[in-house]
Design a protein around this motif. Structure first.
Motif, PDB file in Angstrom:
ATOM      1  N   ALA A   1       0.855  -1.191   0.000  1.00 53.22           N
ATOM      2  CA  ALA A   1       0.000   0.000   0.000  1.00 53.22           C
ATOM      3  C   ALA A   1       0.890   1.239   0.000  1.00 53.22           C
ATOM      4  N   PRO A   2       1.054   1.929  -1.142  1.00 54.84           N
ATOM      5  CA  PRO A   2       1.956   3.089  -1.201  1.00 54.84           C
ATOM      6  C   PRO A   2       1.521   4.270  -0.336  1.00 54.84           C
ATOM      7  N   LEU A   3       0.260   4.360   0.034  1.00 56.09           N
ATOM      8  CA  LEU A   3      -0.223   5.501   0.807  1.00 56.09           C
ATOM      9  C   LEU A   3      -0.071   5.311   2.319  1.00 56.09           C
ATOM     10  N   ARG A   4       0.349   4.149   2.759  1.00 54.04           N
ATOM     11  CA  ARG A   4       0.559   3.944   4.189  1.00 54.04           C
ATOM     12  C   ARG A   4       1.829   4.655   4.647  1.00 54.04           C
ATOM     13  N   ARG A   5       1.856   5.022   5.904  1.00 51.64           N
ATOM     14  CA  ARG A   5       3.002   5.768   6.425  1.00 51.64           C
ATOM     15  C   ARG A   5       4.263   4.919   6.479  1.00 51.64           C
ATOM     16  N   ASP A   6       4.131   3.625   6.578  1.00 58.03           N
ATOM     17  CA  ASP A   6       5.313   2.746   6.658  1.00 58.03           C
ATOM     18  C   ASP A   6       5.727   2.240   5.285  1.00 58.03           C
ATOM     19  N   ARG A   7       5.444   3.018   4.232  1.00 60.51           N
ATOM     20  CA  ARG A   7       5.733   2.559   2.880  1.00 60.51           C
ATOM     21  C   ARG A   7       7.216   2.355   2.643  1.00 60.51           C
ATOM     22  N   ARG A   8       8.068   3.187   3.248  1.00 58.05           N
ATOM     23  CA  ARG A   8       9.518   3.033   3.057  1.00 58.05           C
ATOM     24  C   ARG A   8      10.028   1.774   3.749  1.00 58.05           C
ATOM     25  N   VAL A   9       9.560   1.540   4.945  1.00 51.86           N
ATOM     26  CA  VAL A   9       9.985   0.338   5.689  1.00 51.86           C
ATOM     27  C   VAL A   9       9.507  -0.922   4.984  1.00 51.86           C
ATOM     28  N   ARG A  10       8.263  -0.898   4.533  1.00 49.00           N
ATOM     29  CA  ARG A  10       7.716  -2.064   3.844  1.00 49.00           C
ATOM     30  C   ARG A  10       8.459  -2.344   2.542  1.00 49.00           C
ATOM     31  N   LEU A  11       8.932  -1.287   1.876  1.00 49.52           N
ATOM     32  CA  LEU A  11       9.660  -1.484   0.627  1.00 49.52           C
ATOM     33  C   LEU A  11      10.937  -2.278   0.850  1.00 49.52           C
ATOM     34  N   GLU A  12      11.588  -2.040   1.961  1.00 50.36           N
ATOM     35  CA  GLU A  12      12.826  -2.774   2.266  1.00 50.36           C
ATOM     36  C   GLU A  12      12.559  -4.234   2.604  1.00 50.36           C
ATOM     37  N   GLU A  13      11.350  -4.551   3.069  1.00 50.30           N
ATOM     38  CA  GLU A  13      11.037  -5.915   3.505  1.00 50.30           C
ATOM     39  C   GLU A  13      10.391  -6.757   2.415  1.00 50.30           C
ATOM     40  N   LEU A  14      10.108  -6.161   1.259  1.00 47.61           N
ATOM     41  CA  LEU A  14       9.365  -6.883   0.231  1.00 47.61           C
ATOM     42  C   LEU A  14      10.172  -8.040  -0.343  1.00 47.61           C
ATOM     43  N   ARG A  15       9.457  -9.138  -0.613  1.00 51.98           N
ATOM     44  CA  ARG A  15      10.019 -10.307  -1.291  1.00 51.98           C
ATOM     45  C   ARG A  15       9.145 -10.611  -2.502  1.00 51.98           C
ATOM     46  N   THR A  16       9.773 -11.008  -3.575  1.00 51.07           N
ATOM     47  CA  THR A  16       9.033 -11.312  -4.791  1.00 51.07           C
ATOM     48  C   THR A  16       8.210 -12.583  -4.616  1.00 51.07           C
ATOM     49  N   GLY A  17       7.380 -12.869  -5.619  1.00 48.37           N
ATOM     50  CA  GLY A  17       6.533 -14.051  -5.542  1.00 48.37           C
ATOM     51  C   GLY A  17       7.316 -15.351  -5.526  1.00 48.37           C
ATOM     52  N   ASP A  18       8.509 -15.363  -6.108  1.00 51.00           N
ATOM     53  CA  ASP A  18       9.351 -16.558  -6.083  1.00 51.00           C
ATOM     54  C   ASP A  18      10.405 -16.470  -4.987  1.00 51.00           C
ATOM     55  N   ASP A  19      10.096 -15.677  -3.928  1.00 55.30           N
ATOM     56  CA  ASP A  19      10.915 -15.589  -2.719  1.00 55.30           C
ATOM     57  C   ASP A  19      12.331 -15.087  -3.009  1.00 55.30           C
ATOM     58  N   ARG A  20      12.430 -13.969  -3.735  1.00 58.59           N
ATOM     59  CA  ARG A  20      13.698 -13.303  -3.945  1.00 58.59           C
ATOM     60  C   ARG A  20      13.606 -11.882  -3.396  1.00 58.59           C
ATOM     61  N   ALA A  21      14.764 -11.318  -3.120  1.00 60.23           N
ATOM     62  CA  ALA A  21      14.796  -9.911  -2.729  1.00 60.23           C
ATOM     63  C   ALA A  21      14.431  -9.053  -3.941  1.00 60.23           C
ATOM     64  N   LEU A  22      13.816  -7.922  -3.692  1.00 65.24           N
ATOM     65  CA  LEU A  22      13.400  -7.044  -4.780  1.00 65.24           C
ATOM     66  C   LEU A  22      14.634  -6.565  -5.547  1.00 65.24           C
ATOM     67  N   PRO A  23      14.670  -6.725  -6.894  1.00 62.81           N
ATOM     68  CA  PRO A  23      15.844  -6.286  -7.666  1.00 62.81           C
ATOM     69  C   PRO A  23      16.148  -4.805  -7.433  1.00 62.81           C
ATOM     70  N   LYS A  24      17.427  -4.465  -7.488  1.00 56.36           N
ATOM     71  CA  LYS A  24      17.842  -3.124  -7.074  1.00 56.36           C
ATOM     72  C   LYS A  24      17.326  -2.025  -7.989  1.00 56.36           C
ATOM     73  N   HIS A  25      17.264  -2.283  -9.298  1.00 57.96           N
ATOM     74  CA  HIS A  25      16.841  -1.234 -10.222  1.00 57.96           C
ATOM     75  C   HIS A  25      15.350  -0.922 -10.087  1.00 57.96           C
ATOM     76  N   ILE A  26      14.538  -1.950  -9.980  1.00 58.41           N
ATOM     77  CA  ILE A  26      13.106  -1.696  -9.799  1.00 58.41           C
ATOM     78  C   ILE A  26      12.843  -1.112  -8.411  1.00 58.41           C
ATOM     79  N   LYS A  27      13.657  -1.486  -7.449  1.00 61.65           N
ATOM     80  CA  LYS A  27      13.533  -0.913  -6.116  1.00 61.65           C
ATOM     81  C   LYS A  27      13.884   0.577  -6.129  1.00 61.65           C
ATOM     82  N   ALA A  28      14.926   0.934  -6.903  1.00 59.34           N
ATOM     83  CA  ALA A  28      15.294   2.345  -7.015  1.00 59.34           C
ATOM     84  C   ALA A  28      14.216   3.137  -7.757  1.00 59.34           C
ATOM     85  N   GLN A  29      13.622   2.514  -8.779  1.00 57.66           N
ATOM     86  CA  GLN A  29      12.550   3.191  -9.510  1.00 57.66           C
ATOM     87  C   GLN A  29      11.353   3.445  -8.602  1.00 57.66           C
ATOM     88  N   ILE A  30      10.989   2.450  -7.815  1.00 56.94           N
ATOM     89  CA  ILE A  30       9.855   2.619  -6.898  1.00 56.94           C
ATOM     90  C   ILE A  30      10.182   3.667  -5.841  1.00 56.94           C
TER      91      ILE A  30
END
Length: 387
Positions: free
Chosen positions: A192-221
């Motif tokens: 949920a991008p509108l939640r106040r913990d959006r930055r913290v949640r972004l660091e904790e996200l895992r992809t559907g195949d249980d990988r860390a979020l790729p760095k380039h798409i993470k930087a774009q987001i």
């Protein structure tokens, strides 16, 4: 086979008893086309002025007066017509400061044009059409066009708050959907991008195949979140300005302050209703509905008689707001007469046609709110907010 009647050999000159030089302005970014018809003349004259050069325009008008003075021995005033468009009302306000110029704004869609499938349209033809329309309007011909009443600079500036907020909210939706779309293709659905913990949640996200979020798409987001947070801050600032403006008007019993007392009408709805419509003067309920584009559009010819729906020819912001408010009115004012009318009509149709009936409710509600703020007529069954 239809034939066109021949034109008279000696066309009549403009009626001198109207006592004016009739001028139309066709405005564009680069050039302004000035079309005029003077007393004693049989043909329309055309002049070109650089776009935005108001001094050259006034000089052109003064030259027209001098030519007519030389020919007729009398100094006539000017009646100017122009379409409402990108240039707004600043030209009209400038012309109205000159004592010998009478300026009018016309709604472009109200001018009659040929109904051929491929009609010829040029600035020259449009300029002549405007002059003829102005002549007919000054002669008093009914419904020849719809002239627009120029708002005051204060009323025009008051609209900016509500309109800016609407643009910012639309941009916010775009960024939120963009972030969700980027994450959806990685198998992430619960961010949920509108939640106040959006930055913290972004660091904790895992992809559907249980990988860390790729760095380039993470930087774009992350950059998308930067723009989103800037929008949220700007929306908060605009809303604070809106609330402060309504608070200033509370003591003067303005329409916005009066509307705030009705249950279900918040600051945004009150500000939009006031700034987009209810600050104007209306003679009757038909004018109110027509200004919002909620008036019916019948199609009747011989045995054919059907309804085409609302005209949508008025203020789109006011119309959209009223439809939204109509849905909320059913929730917060279920016992009011308008809500009961809506429920009875829907029940008679077997629960169908809710969308068309909500537009009818929006029209009735707008008329009721206009009567309430202008004449103090209380909406039957409406509940007011508790003090």
């Amino acid at each position: 086979m239809l034939t066109t009647a021949d034109k008279p050999d000696a066309p009549a000159a403009i009626r001198v008893d109207l006592g004016a030089i009739f001028v139309s302005l066709e405005l564009s970014k680069s050039t302004w086309l000035v079309t005029s018809l003077s007393p004693g003349s049989e043909k329309m004259s055309r002049h070109t002025v650089a776009g935005g050069d108001i001094a050259s325009l006034l000089a052109c008008f003064a030259e027209m007066r001098q030519k007519v003075l030389t020919r007729e021995g009398k100094l006539y005033s000017l009646v100017v017509i122009q379409e409402v468009g990108l240039d707004g009302f600043w030209i009209g306000r400038t012309l109205n400061k000159v004592g010998w110029i009478e300026n009018h704004f016309v709604e472009a869609a109200s001018i009659s044009v040929p109904r051929r499938r491929r009609r010829v349209k040029t600035d020259r033809i449009d300029g002549e059409t405007l002059v003829r329309t102005l002549l007919a309007w000054k002669r008093g011909e009914p419904r020849v066009c719809s002239m627009v009443k120029m708002p005051t600079p204060e009323d025009e500036d008051r609209r900016r708050i509500g309109r800016e907020r609407k643009v910012l909210v639309a941009e916010r939706v775009l960024h939120v959907n963009r972030i969700k779309g980027l994450l959806f293709c990685q198998g992430i659905r619960d961010y949920a991008p509108l939640r106040r913990d959006r930055r913290v949640r972004l660091e904790e996200l895992r992809t559907g195949d249980d990988r860390a979020l790729p760095k380039h798409i993470k930087a774009q987001i992350s950059r998308e979140l930067d723009r989103l947070e800037l929008l949220l801050e700007q929306i908060k600032t605009v809303e604070a300005e809106r609330d402060a403006l309504i608070a200033e008007q509370t003591t003067s019993a303005s329409p916005a302050a009066v509307l705030l007392g009705i249950r279900g009408v918040g600051s945004e709805f009150a500000a939009i209703l006031h700034s987009e419509g209810l600050f104007r003067h209306f003679d009757n309920r038909r004018q109110v509905a027509a200004y919002a584009g909620l008036a019916p559009s019948p199609w009747q010819s011989g045995s054919i008689n059907r309804e085409q729906g609302v005209s949508k020819a008025g203020n789109p912001r006011l119309r959209t707001t009223m439809v939204e408010l109509a849905w909320l009115w059913l929730r917060y004012q279920p016992s009011s007469r308008l809500s009961c009318w809506f429920k009875d009509r829907v029940t008679q149709n077997g629960g169908r046609f809710k969308k068309s009936m909500i537009v009818a409710l929006a029209r009735k509600l707008l008329v009721a709110l206009w009567k309430y703020v202008s004449a103090g007529v209380v909406i039957e069954g409406a509940v007011m907010k508790s003090a």
